[in-house]
Design an enzyme around this catalytic site. Structure first.
Site, PDB file in Angstrom:
ATOM      1  N   ASP A  79       0.828  -1.196   0.000  1.00 28.81           N
ATOM      2  CA  ASP A  79       0.000   0.000   0.000  1.00 28.81           C
ATOM      3  C   ASP A  79       0.870   1.256   0.000  1.00 28.81           C
ATOM      4  O   ASP A  79       1.736   1.407   0.869  1.00 28.81           O
ATOM      5  CB  ASP A  79      -0.886  -0.024   1.251  1.00 28.81           C
ATOM      6  CG  ASP A  79      -2.099   0.879   1.148  1.00 28.81           C
ATOM      7  OD1 ASP A  79      -2.179   1.656   0.191  1.00 28.81           O
ATOM      8  OD2 ASP A  79      -2.965   0.799   2.028  1.00 28.81           O
ATOM      9  N   ASP A  80       0.652   2.142  -0.969  1.00 31.54           N
ATOM     10  CA  ASP A  80       1.405   3.400  -1.074  1.00 31.54           C
ATOM     11  C   ASP A  80       2.878   3.168  -1.397  1.00 31.54           C
ATOM     12  O   ASP A  80       3.740   3.988  -1.043  1.00 31.54           O
ATOM     13  CB  ASP A  80       1.303   4.225   0.215  1.00 31.54           C
ATOM     14  CG  ASP A  80      -0.062   4.869   0.410  1.00 31.54           C
ATOM     15  OD1 ASP A  80      -0.985   4.553  -0.357  1.00 31.54           O
ATOM     16  OD2 ASP A  80      -0.208   5.678   1.341  1.00 31.54           O
ATOM     17  N   CYS A  89      -6.350   4.387  -3.260  1.00 27.89           N
ATOM     18  CA  CYS A  89      -6.435   2.963  -2.951  1.00 27.89           C
ATOM     19  C   CYS A  89      -7.679   2.276  -3.503  1.00 27.89           C
ATOM     20  O   CYS A  89      -7.591   1.341  -4.288  1.00 27.89           O
ATOM     21  CB  CYS A  89      -6.368   2.790  -1.447  1.00 27.89           C
ATOM     22  SG  CYS A  89      -6.693   1.117  -0.932  1.00 27.89           S
ATOM     23  N   HIS A 145     -10.265  -2.450  -0.726  1.00 27.36           N
ATOM     24  CA  HIS A 145     -10.155  -1.425   0.310  1.00 27.36           C
ATOM     25  C   HIS A 145     -10.677  -2.022   1.612  1.00 27.36           C
ATOM     26  O   HIS A 145     -11.720  -2.671   1.639  1.00 27.36           O
ATOM     27  CB  HIS A 145     -10.958  -0.186  -0.080  1.00 27.36           C
ATOM     28  CG  HIS A 145     -10.707   0.985   0.804  1.00 27.36           C
ATOM     29  ND1 HIS A 145      -9.482   1.599   0.887  1.00 27.36           N
ATOM     30  CD2 HIS A 145     -11.512   1.654   1.658  1.00 27.36           C
ATOM     31  CE1 HIS A 145      -9.547   2.599   1.744  1.00 27.36           C
ATOM     32  NE2 HIS A 145     -10.778   2.654   2.229  1.00 27.36           N
ATOM     33  N   ASP A 147      -0.266  -0.326  -5.202  1.00 23.93           N
ATOM     34  CA  ASP A 147      -1.574   0.111  -5.708  1.00 23.93           C
ATOM     35  C   ASP A 147      -1.572   1.458  -6.413  1.00 23.93           C
ATOM     36  O   ASP A 147      -2.498   1.761  -7.162  1.00 23.93           O
ATOM     37  CB  ASP A 147      -2.638   0.070  -4.605  1.00 23.93           C
ATOM     38  CG  ASP A 147      -2.292   0.874  -3.367  1.00 23.93           C
ATOM     39  OD1 ASP A 147      -1.175   1.429  -3.282  1.00 23.93           O
ATOM     40  OD2 ASP A 147      -3.150   0.932  -2.455  1.00 23.93           O
ATOM     41  N   HIS A 148      -0.574   2.298  -6.200  1.00 22.62           N
ATOM     42  CA  HIS A 148      -0.476   3.584  -6.891  1.00 22.62           C
ATOM     43  C   HIS A 148       0.865   4.208  -6.575  1.00 22.62           C
ATOM     44  O   HIS A 148       1.629   3.702  -5.751  1.00 22.62           O
ATOM     45  CB  HIS A 148      -1.614   4.537  -6.487  1.00 22.62           C
ATOM     46  CG  HIS A 148      -1.878   4.531  -5.018  1.00 22.62           C
ATOM     47  ND1 HIS A 148      -0.972   4.986  -4.081  1.00 22.62           N
ATOM     48  CD2 HIS A 148      -2.946   4.095  -4.303  1.00 22.62           C
ATOM     49  CE1 HIS A 148      -1.459   4.841  -2.873  1.00 22.62           C
ATOM     50  NE2 HIS A 148      -2.653   4.283  -2.965  1.00 22.62           N
TER      51      HIS A 148
END
Length: 488
Positions: free
Chosen positions: A35-36, A73, A127, A329-330
């Site tokens: 995540d992140d 997310c 999520h 995710d990004h």
């Protein structure tokens, strides 16, 4: 039949039977998510120490230009798991569920479950506050260990009161508790974990994956392992902080106190406030280095947990029949352009993600691919690798040709969106160029030459010599998003 001919005949039959049996054997999937996570592992030439992901990269195709469909997310994950663009799922925020618009969609894990696989939802995959029961055989056993009332997802945590900056001396302060901003970082946004972090959700997520690999090694499985880190608050045992002395950290050249697009870009290019780190307040250079230290420590600890899971895969003799994917995710800003989050950034740094795909026996393993791929491509690729018929209407592409020949000509750009309501911004990225359209009264357009301007400082939208490039990219962007935009 002569003995020699008979022996050759039998050998041929056995060979065919062996090949048929191997073809019938289903490949497993181990899907690891972070995540992140910026594409800043060591294997990407970045300063974050990630020995376990580096080892996996040596056994996988490492995609150097992989892009998400939305820099947030829930929209990004919903797009991955349904195989369609966010404008089709209707998920453009962290509170919408894709089932509201697409109640009958077959998700990626659901496809595997419907084809006889044991499918484990584990950690943050969808999520966290928006689970999807139809997708799993077993859904998030580790969640039962979460403290009662605790949020399911760090993106659902917001400060009790936004921090207000009063800055006559250049030293930010807060009225929330009377703490200094440095104390706020130590207490709210940098968590030093005891031991190996055994009490943290990510440690338990790795434990659940390790147990599932052992328990299901004799049947086909699709096991996910969704880590929360390095999402805010950055968390890790102290030894991972020690890897990154603050004095050794160099700040981005365009570091600033608040988000600000480069000169020549529209105001809508960046949200005006941070909503992940340094909530609505300034960050001085010393604070910024502490935060980058914490982010890197958190990413290295996530890598350490990846190593635990990969060891279990090897210990159970599963590597040769398991497809392993690692995905973030990004993208994420760590002070670039003054920004400390991912929200709505359609710059390359906001949408580029790490992606490793290791598939048994493919010739590209251990090599890097410079071709542009998308998060959307993961669904059709995994279905094809495992011999499953994918649903109609997926918008990604099967990247198996790149898993065999990572340098193979590809020429499929990546499309990302951000914003919501009547302000949906759009971007397209090919191997050289990024073209962006920002909606709303503060909107505008940009063309960035990512080859010669990797820090994204110059807007070429008004350069006459680039008119043909702009026209081509805009037409591709319109064509890609038009079918999704018409979807009810």
């Amino acid at each position: 039949m002569k003995p020699l001919h008979f022996a050759l005949h039998v050998s041929a039959i056995l060979l065919v039977l062996g090949l048929t049996a191997r073809a019938a054997e289903k490949l497993n999937v181990l899907f690891i998510l972070a995540d992140d996570m910026r594409p800043e592992m060591s294997c990407y030439g970045a300063p974050i120490q990630t020995p376990n992901l580096d080892k996996l990269a040596g056994q996988a195709v490492k995609f150097d230009r992989a892009y998400c469909q939305y820099p947030l997310c829930n929209p990004s994950r919903a797009s991955l798991l349904t195989g369609v663009h966010p404008v089709r799922t209707g998920v453009l925020d962290n509170v919408s569920h894709f089932r509201k618009r697409m109640p009958d969609v077959v998700t990626l894990p659901q496809l595997f479950k419907d084809n006889g696989y044991f499918v484990l939802g584990n950690g943050k995959v969808f999520h966290g506050s928006l689970p999807d029961a139809p997708s799993w055989t077993v859904d998030n056993p580790g969640a039962k260990q979460r403290k009662k009332g605790a949020p399911a997802d760090p993106d659902d945590v917001k400060p009790a009161q936004p921090l207000r900056v009063e800055n006559p001396t250049g030293k930010p302060t807060t009225e929330r508790t009377g703490q200094s901003s440095a104390q706020m970082i130590a207490s709210d946004q940098r968590a030093i974990l005891g031991g190996n972090g055994e009490g943290h959700t990510d440690y338990k997520t790795a434990d659940a994956a390790i147990a599932a690999l052992a328990e299901n090694k004799d049947k086909p499985f699709f096991i996910t392992c969704g880590f929360l880190k390095p999402h805010a608050e950055p968390s890790a045992p102290k030894r991972f902080y020690d890897l990154y002395p603050p004095e050794s950290i160099t700040l981005p050249a365009d570091f600033g106190p608040f988000p600000k697009p480069p000169t020549g870009f529209p105001a809508a290019a960046l949200t005006k406030n941070n909503v992940d780190l340094f909530w609505n307040r300034e960050a001085n250079a010393a604070e910024a280095k502490l935060m980058i230290q914490a982010y890197r420590a958190s990413a290295s600890w996530m890598d350490w947990n990846v190593g635990r899971v990969m060891k279990a895969l090897d210990d159970n003799g599963l590597r040769e029949k398991t497809v392993v994917v690692f995905w973030g995710d990004h993208g994420y800003h760590l002070g670039e352009m003054g920004k400390w989050s991912k929200h709505d950034s359609l710059f390359d740094i906001g949408t580029r993600v790490p992606l490793l795909i290791s598939a048994p026996g493919l010739k590209g393993n251990g090599k890097a691919s410079p071709r542009v791929v998308e998060t959307l491509d993961i669904y059709p690729t995994l279905a094809a690798l495992c011999g499953l018929k994918a649903p109609e209407g997926l918008q990604g592409r099967d990247v198996r040709p790149l898993l065999e020949e990572p340098q193979k000509e590809w020429n499929h750009p990546a499309v990302s969106v951000a914003g919501r309501g009547d302000k949906v911004h759009r971007a397209i990225r090919d191997e050289r160029w990024r073209y962006i359209e920002w909606a709303g009264p503060e909107g505008g357009r940009a063309l960035i030459d990512e080859q010669n301007d990797p820090h994204e400082r110059t807007n070429l939208i008004n350069a006459p010599e680039q008119a043909e490039v702009i026209s081509k990219l805009k037409a591709q962007l319109d064509a890609t998003l038009a079918p999704a935009a018409k979807n009810p």
